[in-house]
Write a protein that holds these residues in place. Sequence first.
Motif, PDB file in Angstrom:
ATOM      1  N   GLN A   1      52.112   1.440  -1.393  1.00  0.00           N
ATOM      2  CA  GLN A   1      51.834   2.145  -2.648  1.00  0.00           C
ATOM      3  C   GLN A   1      52.980   1.968  -3.642  1.00  0.00           C
ATOM      4  OE1 GLN A   1      52.120   6.578  -2.846  1.00  0.00           O
ATOM      5  NE2 GLN A   1      49.945   6.465  -3.379  1.00  0.00           N
ATOM      6  N   LYS A   2      54.214   2.108  -3.165  1.00  0.00           N
ATOM      7  CA  LYS A   2      55.377   2.044  -4.053  1.00  0.00           C
ATOM      8  C   LYS A   2      55.827   0.610  -4.318  1.00  0.00           C
ATOM      9  CE  LYS A   2      57.458   6.570  -3.510  1.00  0.00           C
ATOM     10  NZ  LYS A   2      58.088   6.923  -4.779  1.00  0.00           N
ATOM     11  N   ALA A   3      55.499  -0.302  -3.412  1.00  0.00           N
ATOM     12  CA  ALA A   3      55.875  -1.707  -3.587  1.00  0.00           C
ATOM     13  C   ALA A   3      54.674  -2.578  -3.222  1.00  0.00           C
ATOM     14  CB  ALA A   3      57.082  -2.051  -2.714  1.00  0.00           C
ATOM     15  N   PRO A   4      53.655  -2.629  -4.089  1.00  0.00           N
ATOM     16  CA  PRO A   4      52.409  -3.345  -3.779  1.00  0.00           C
ATOM     17  C   PRO A   4      52.618  -4.828  -3.477  1.00  0.00           C
ATOM     18  CG  PRO A   4      52.176  -2.023  -5.773  1.00  0.00           C
ATOM     19  CD  PRO A   4      53.624  -2.016  -5.422  1.00  0.00           C
ATOM     20  N   GLN A   5      53.735  -5.370  -3.971  1.00  0.00           N
ATOM     21  CA  GLN A   5      54.019  -6.784  -3.726  1.00  0.00           C
ATOM     22  C   GLN A   5      54.549  -7.034  -2.324  1.00  0.00           C
ATOM     23  OE1 GLN A   5      55.944  -4.711  -5.408  1.00  0.00           O
ATOM     24  NE2 GLN A   5      58.014  -4.962  -4.619  1.00  0.00           N
ATOM     25  N   ALA A   6      54.910  -5.985  -1.615  1.00  0.00           N
ATOM     26  CA  ALA A   6      55.552  -6.133  -0.308  1.00  0.00           C
ATOM     27  C   ALA A   6      54.539  -6.377   0.805  1.00  0.00           C
ATOM     28  CB  ALA A   6      56.381  -4.896   0.014  1.00  0.00           C
ATOM     29  N   SER A   7      54.910  -7.265   1.714  1.00  0.00           N
ATOM     30  CA  SER A   7      54.146  -7.429   2.953  1.00  0.00           C
ATOM     31  C   SER A   7      54.896  -6.679   4.042  1.00  0.00           C
ATOM     32  CB  SER A   7      54.003  -8.904   3.325  1.00  0.00           C
ATOM     33  OG  SER A   7      55.280  -9.506   3.521  1.00  0.00           O
ATOM     34  N   VAL A   8      54.156  -6.109   4.969  1.00  0.00           N
ATOM     35  CA  VAL A   8      54.748  -5.289   6.021  1.00  0.00           C
ATOM     36  C   VAL A   8      54.354  -5.833   7.387  1.00  0.00           C
ATOM     37  CG1 VAL A   8      54.951  -2.954   6.988  1.00  0.00           C
ATOM     38  CG2 VAL A   8      54.589  -3.243   4.529  1.00  0.00           C
ATOM     39  N   VAL A   9      55.319  -5.863   8.293  1.00  0.00           N
ATOM     40  CA  VAL A   9      55.047  -6.155   9.690  1.00  0.00           C
ATOM     41  C   VAL A   9      55.442  -4.917  10.484  1.00  0.00           C
ATOM     42  CG1 VAL A   9      55.595  -7.588  11.683  1.00  0.00           C
ATOM     43  CG2 VAL A   9      55.442  -8.622   9.418  1.00  0.00           C
ATOM     44  N   GLY A  10      54.506  -4.387  11.252  1.00  0.00           N
ATOM     45  CA  GLY A  10      54.778  -3.169  12.011  1.00  0.00           C
ATOM     46  C   GLY A  10      54.522  -3.343  13.487  1.00  0.00           C
ATOM     47  N   ILE A  11      55.104  -2.459  14.272  1.00  0.00           N
ATOM     48  CA  ILE A  11      54.927  -2.511  15.720  1.00  0.00           C
ATOM     49  C   ILE A  11      54.889  -1.099  16.279  1.00  0.00           C
ATOM     50  CG2 ILE A  11      57.435  -2.666  16.161  1.00  0.00           C
ATOM     51  CD1 ILE A  11      56.771  -4.511  18.540  1.00  0.00           C
ATOM     52  N   ASP A  12      54.024  -0.895  17.276  1.00  0.00           N
ATOM     53  CA  ASP A  12      53.952   0.397  17.949  1.00  0.00           C
ATOM     54  C   ASP A  12      53.192   0.235  19.255  1.00  0.00           C
ATOM     55  OD1 ASP A  12      53.421   3.323  18.547  1.00  0.00           O
ATOM     56  OD2 ASP A  12      54.309   3.513  16.554  1.00  0.00           O
ATOM     57  N   LEU A  13      53.541   1.060  20.224  1.00  0.00           N
ATOM     58  CA  LEU A  13      52.791   1.099  21.480  1.00  0.00           C
ATOM     59  C   LEU A  13      51.381   1.617  21.254  1.00  0.00           C
ATOM     60  CD1 LEU A  13      55.235   2.499  24.213  1.00  0.00           C
ATOM     61  CD2 LEU A  13      53.811   0.456  24.407  1.00  0.00           C
ATOM     62  N   LEU A  14      51.242   2.526  20.287  1.00  0.00           N
ATOM     63  CA  LEU A  14      49.946   3.143  20.017  1.00  0.00           C
ATOM     64  C   LEU A  14      49.112   2.273  19.080  1.00  0.00           C
ATOM     65  CD1 LEU A  14      51.155   6.798  19.379  1.00  0.00           C
ATOM     66  CD2 LEU A  14      50.129   5.888  21.474  1.00  0.00           C
TER      67      LEU A  14
END
Length: 220
Positions: A84-97
């Motif tokens: 929302q705050k940085a629409p140009q950003a790509s995100v890589v996330g990780i979680d056990l869930l």
Amino acid sequence: MSRAGDKGLKQRVRTAKGRKIGSTRWLERQLNDPYVKRAKAEGYRSRAAYKLIELDERFHFLKGVRRVVDLGIAPGGWTQVVRQKAPQASVVGIDLLPTDPIEGAEILQMDFMDEQAPDRLKAALGGTADLVLSDMAANTVGHPQTDHLRTMGLVEAGLLFATEVLEPGGAFVAKVLAGGADSGLVAELKRRFTTVKHAKPPASRKGSSEWYVVAQGFKG
């Protein structure tokens, strides 16, 4: 955030058969938490979204970011804020869930402490990161010292990963517990970053032991 009309409307939860008193208190707290209500109204997946919003309002680490890593992404509230705050950003996330998909984010369902996790994250990232976020915390066992050590182990692992992927000038934001990061970790943070601050955002419950460390200006 409170409204005059909300007074006297606190919901109480009866202790159902088979439900522990602690679970009942947690449910009652959730039902009466203004941040939980606000998150539902504004479309965030968790009240934790406001912790990141408040931290960013103070430290401005989301400005201009293009690649972000979200360690402990589930259920996705922090990544929603990033997008929302940085629409140009790509995100890589990780979680056990498991985490429901988020536009602009690639999500890995695995243990960050798995020896293959850092390489998987780097491959998905496709370059250096401007920001590494960590809202990870170890499952508590009820022994404060043990809980602190286990969570700090995650913070240290997150920092090691951050030093491998951050662009010079980048930032590392991580959840720690009461007392903040220990002296050895703070020393390492100060060695690798220009500024290191501890903060407890208003959205973090007063009774909670969580604090956040915000390290900015990665020296490379």
